[in-house]
Design a protein around this motif. Sequence first.
Motif, PDB file in Angstrom:
ATOM      1  N   ILE A 138      41.484  75.660 116.565  1.00 28.55           N
ATOM      2  CA  ILE A 138      41.924  76.653 115.580  1.00 28.55           C
ATOM      3  C   ILE A 138      41.473  78.046 115.998  1.00 28.55           C
ATOM      4  O   ILE A 138      42.226  79.023 115.907  1.00 28.55           O
ATOM      5  CB  ILE A 138      41.387  76.299 114.182  1.00 28.55           C
ATOM      6  CG1 ILE A 138      42.083  75.029 113.659  1.00 28.55           C
ATOM      7  CG2 ILE A 138      41.608  77.451 113.204  1.00 28.55           C
ATOM      8  CD1 ILE A 138      41.534  74.543 112.341  1.00 28.55           C
ATOM      9  N   ALA A 139      40.225  78.159 116.471  1.00 32.42           N
ATOM     10  CA  ALA A 139      39.727  79.459 116.932  1.00 32.42           C
ATOM     11  C   ALA A 139      40.553  79.965 118.113  1.00 32.42           C
ATOM     12  O   ALA A 139      40.880  81.155 118.190  1.00 32.42           O
ATOM     13  CB  ALA A 139      38.251  79.344 117.317  1.00 32.42           C
ATOM     14  N   LEU A 140      40.913  79.070 119.020  1.00 26.70           N
ATOM     15  CA  LEU A 140      41.735  79.453 120.167  1.00 26.70           C
ATOM     16  C   LEU A 140      43.137  79.859 119.712  1.00 26.70           C
ATOM     17  O   LEU A 140      43.698  80.848 120.205  1.00 26.70           O
ATOM     18  CB  LEU A 140      41.815  78.299 121.162  1.00 26.70           C
ATOM     19  CG  LEU A 140      42.736  78.506 122.369  1.00 26.70           C
ATOM     20  CD1 LEU A 140      42.299  79.709 123.187  1.00 26.70           C
ATOM     21  CD2 LEU A 140      42.758  77.245 123.237  1.00 26.70           C
ATOM     22  N   ALA A 141      43.707  79.103 118.770  1.00 22.31           N
ATOM     23  CA  ALA A 141      45.045  79.435 118.263  1.00 22.31           C
ATOM     24  C   ALA A 141      45.048  80.822 117.626  1.00 22.31           C
ATOM     25  O   ALA A 141      45.980  81.616 117.827  1.00 22.31           O
ATOM     26  CB  ALA A 141      45.492  78.379 117.260  1.00 22.31           C
ATOM     27  N   ARG A 142      43.997  81.128 116.853  1.00 22.29           N
ATOM     28  CA  ARG A 142      43.914  82.455 116.218  1.00 22.29           C
ATOM     29  C   ARG A 142      43.785  83.548 117.274  1.00 22.29           C
ATOM     30  O   ARG A 142      44.401  84.619 117.153  1.00 22.29           O
ATOM     31  CB  ARG A 142      42.717  82.502 115.260  1.00 22.29           C
ATOM     32  CG  ARG A 142      42.383  83.895 114.731  1.00 22.29           C
ATOM     33  CD  ARG A 142      43.540  84.450 113.911  1.00 22.29           C
ATOM     34  NE  ARG A 142      43.307  85.823 113.502  1.00 22.29           N
ATOM     35  CZ  ARG A 142      43.669  86.881 114.209  1.00 22.29           C
ATOM     36  NH1 ARG A 142      44.291  86.732 115.376  1.00 22.29           N
ATOM     37  NH2 ARG A 142      43.429  88.096 113.756  1.00 22.29           N
ATOM     38  N   ARG A 143      43.008  83.295 118.296  1.00 22.09           N
ATOM     39  CA  ARG A 143      42.821  84.291 119.348  1.00 22.09           C
ATOM     40  C   ARG A 143      44.126  84.529 120.114  1.00 22.09           C
ATOM     41  O   ARG A 143      44.477  85.670 120.421  1.00 22.09           O
ATOM     42  CB  ARG A 143      41.725  83.821 120.298  1.00 22.09           C
ATOM     43  CG  ARG A 143      41.337  84.831 121.372  1.00 22.09           C
ATOM     44  CD  ARG A 143      40.275  84.234 122.269  1.00 22.09           C
ATOM     45  NE  ARG A 143      39.804  85.192 123.253  1.00 22.09           N
ATOM     46  CZ  ARG A 143      38.832  86.072 123.055  1.00 22.09           C
ATOM     47  NH1 ARG A 143      38.246  86.133 121.883  1.00 22.09           N
ATOM     48  NH2 ARG A 143      38.454  86.892 124.008  1.00 22.09           N
ATOM     49  N   ARG A 144      44.847  83.449 120.400  1.00 23.92           N
ATOM     50  CA  ARG A 144      46.096  83.560 121.152  1.00 23.92           C
ATOM     51  C   ARG A 144      47.199  84.229 120.340  1.00 23.92           C
ATOM     52  O   ARG A 144      48.142  84.779 120.920  1.00 23.92           O
ATOM     53  CB  ARG A 144      46.557  82.161 121.594  1.00 23.92           C
ATOM     54  CG  ARG A 144      45.812  81.618 122.782  1.00 23.92           C
ATOM     55  CD  ARG A 144      46.111  80.134 122.992  1.00 23.92           C
ATOM     56  NE  ARG A 144      47.527  79.850 122.974  1.00 23.92           N
ATOM     57  CZ  ARG A 144      48.344  79.975 124.019  1.00 23.92           C
ATOM     58  NH1 ARG A 144      47.841  80.384 125.179  1.00 23.92           N
ATOM     59  NH2 ARG A 144      49.628  79.701 123.919  1.00 23.92           N
ATOM     60  N   LEU A 145      47.100  84.199 119.028  1.00 19.19           N
ATOM     61  CA  LEU A 145      48.131  84.814 118.201  1.00 19.19           C
ATOM     62  C   LEU A 145      48.224  86.318 118.442  1.00 19.19           C
ATOM     63  O   LEU A 145      49.290  86.920 118.284  1.00 19.19           O
ATOM     64  CB  LEU A 145      47.836  84.516 116.725  1.00 19.19           C
ATOM     65  CG  LEU A 145      48.862  84.974 115.698  1.00 19.19           C
ATOM     66  CD1 LEU A 145      48.968  83.940 114.587  1.00 19.19           C
ATOM     67  CD2 LEU A 145      48.474  86.317 115.107  1.00 19.19           C
ATOM     68  N   ASN A 146      47.126  86.944 118.844  1.00 19.74           N
ATOM     69  CA  ASN A 146      47.153  88.381 119.132  1.00 19.74           C
ATOM     70  C   ASN A 146      48.056  88.712 120.322  1.00 19.74           C
ATOM     71  O   ASN A 146      48.576  89.823 120.419  1.00 19.74           O
ATOM     72  CB  ASN A 146      45.740  88.887 119.456  1.00 19.74           C
ATOM     73  CG  ASN A 146      44.838  88.905 118.243  1.00 19.74           C
ATOM     74  OD1 ASN A 146      45.309  89.002 117.120  1.00 19.74           O
ATOM     75  ND2 ASN A 146      43.554  88.772 118.466  1.00 19.74           N
ATOM     76  N   ILE A 147      48.223  87.743 121.232  1.00 19.67           N
ATOM     77  CA  ILE A 147      48.911  88.033 122.489  1.00 19.67           C
ATOM     78  C   ILE A 147      50.394  88.311 122.288  1.00 19.67           C
ATOM     79  O   ILE A 147      50.889  89.363 122.726  1.00 19.67           O
ATOM     80  CB  ILE A 147      48.684  86.893 123.498  1.00 19.67           C
ATOM     81  CG1 ILE A 147      47.184  86.751 123.801  1.00 19.67           C
ATOM     82  CG2 ILE A 147      49.463  87.151 124.784  1.00 19.67           C
ATOM     83  CD1 ILE A 147      46.844  85.588 124.703  1.00 19.67           C
ATOM     84  N   PRO A 148      51.175  87.423 121.635  1.00 23.43           N
ATOM     85  CA  PRO A 148      52.594  87.750 121.466  1.00 23.43           C
ATOM     86  C   PRO A 148      52.817  88.997 120.637  1.00 23.43           C
ATOM     87  O   PRO A 148      53.796  89.722 120.849  1.00 23.43           O
ATOM     88  CB  PRO A 148      53.171  86.501 120.788  1.00 23.43           C
ATOM     89  CG  PRO A 148      52.005  85.809 120.170  1.00 23.43           C
ATOM     90  CD  PRO A 148      50.858  86.098 121.075  1.00 23.43           C
TER      91      PRO A 148
END
Length: 336
Positions: A138-148
């Motif tokens: 979940i922490a990784l998913a939240r962090r990756r959301l910033n990228i797109p």
Amino acid sequence: MIAQLVRTLAQEVETLNDKVADVDRLIEARFRTHELAEIVASMPGIDPLLGAGFIAAVGNDLADSSSPDGLAAFAGLAPVPHDFGRRNGNLYRPRHCHRGLQRVFSMSALTSVRCDPNSRAFYDRKRAEGKRHTQAVIALARRRLNIPWALILGGRLHEVAPPRPPVRFRIEIQATSLLPSRQTADMSTDVSGMIECRPLARIWGEDDEDAVWHAAIDLFLLNTGNAYDALACLFGVRNSFGFRPLTEDRGLPADASTGLRGAFNAWGLPQDAHGTTWITWAELAAANWDETDRSGTRSRSTVAGTGTHWAPVWDVMRTLGEVHGPEHVRLVVWFD
């Protein structure tokens, strides 16, 4: 008879699988024709089906989300505010979110752990901190959301950079200290944060009930570097250089905006972040940028001045300070 029934059911399952495969091919073909397809598909872990799910959820221009934090709340990956009256800072897990968008980032996070070294390094770090598998994903998913978000706004493709090698450092504590001793550790440090401003304080005064802080812009959109000498001279983090930091360990402001608290809490528990501190534009403008580190070879200006990755941050704070007053603009940061 039983054998015939099993054979019939197997044929029906194969027929359904063929139909699902046909639909998947149609979705992929439609996705390939979309104007954002190349940008979205450039992210590790995003295949055409997940990419199509992302575009279906957010549209063409992210117009329905004012910030990455808003998009994270929409996807159910960050707490949302539950304020009323003069009570603010109340956050809770969203009861209603876009399950499809949540699935896109959860599934892509799982895939990226296997194919992207940066995602793997972040996941391993969270696991080393004691997080369960689900919490780390979940922490990784939240962090990756910033990228797109940043890619679409900037109109550029994602480029996979090799993960930074861990930095080795030693902390030595005198035997007479009451603190427990610590051994040599390997870890890297990333900075996160947000610029806030207090628009009505200049007009009505700081004590007015409407003179509250508002989230202005995420640091992720402005600062693309985390050179340790800059973090040392500004915030006292990784300060093996001997800088006198401008601000250090002030903690999260008690009057932090709801947007900032949401971004901060998205990282998990308070112990997930360290070195949390803040500084106003008035303090930054009054600082001695010619002051050097212990060796005398680095100055604040050369490591964190207008010619570095921090220049866009200072430009935004300076502009907001001219509008709302330098003491009513501040930068809040934390580290992992």
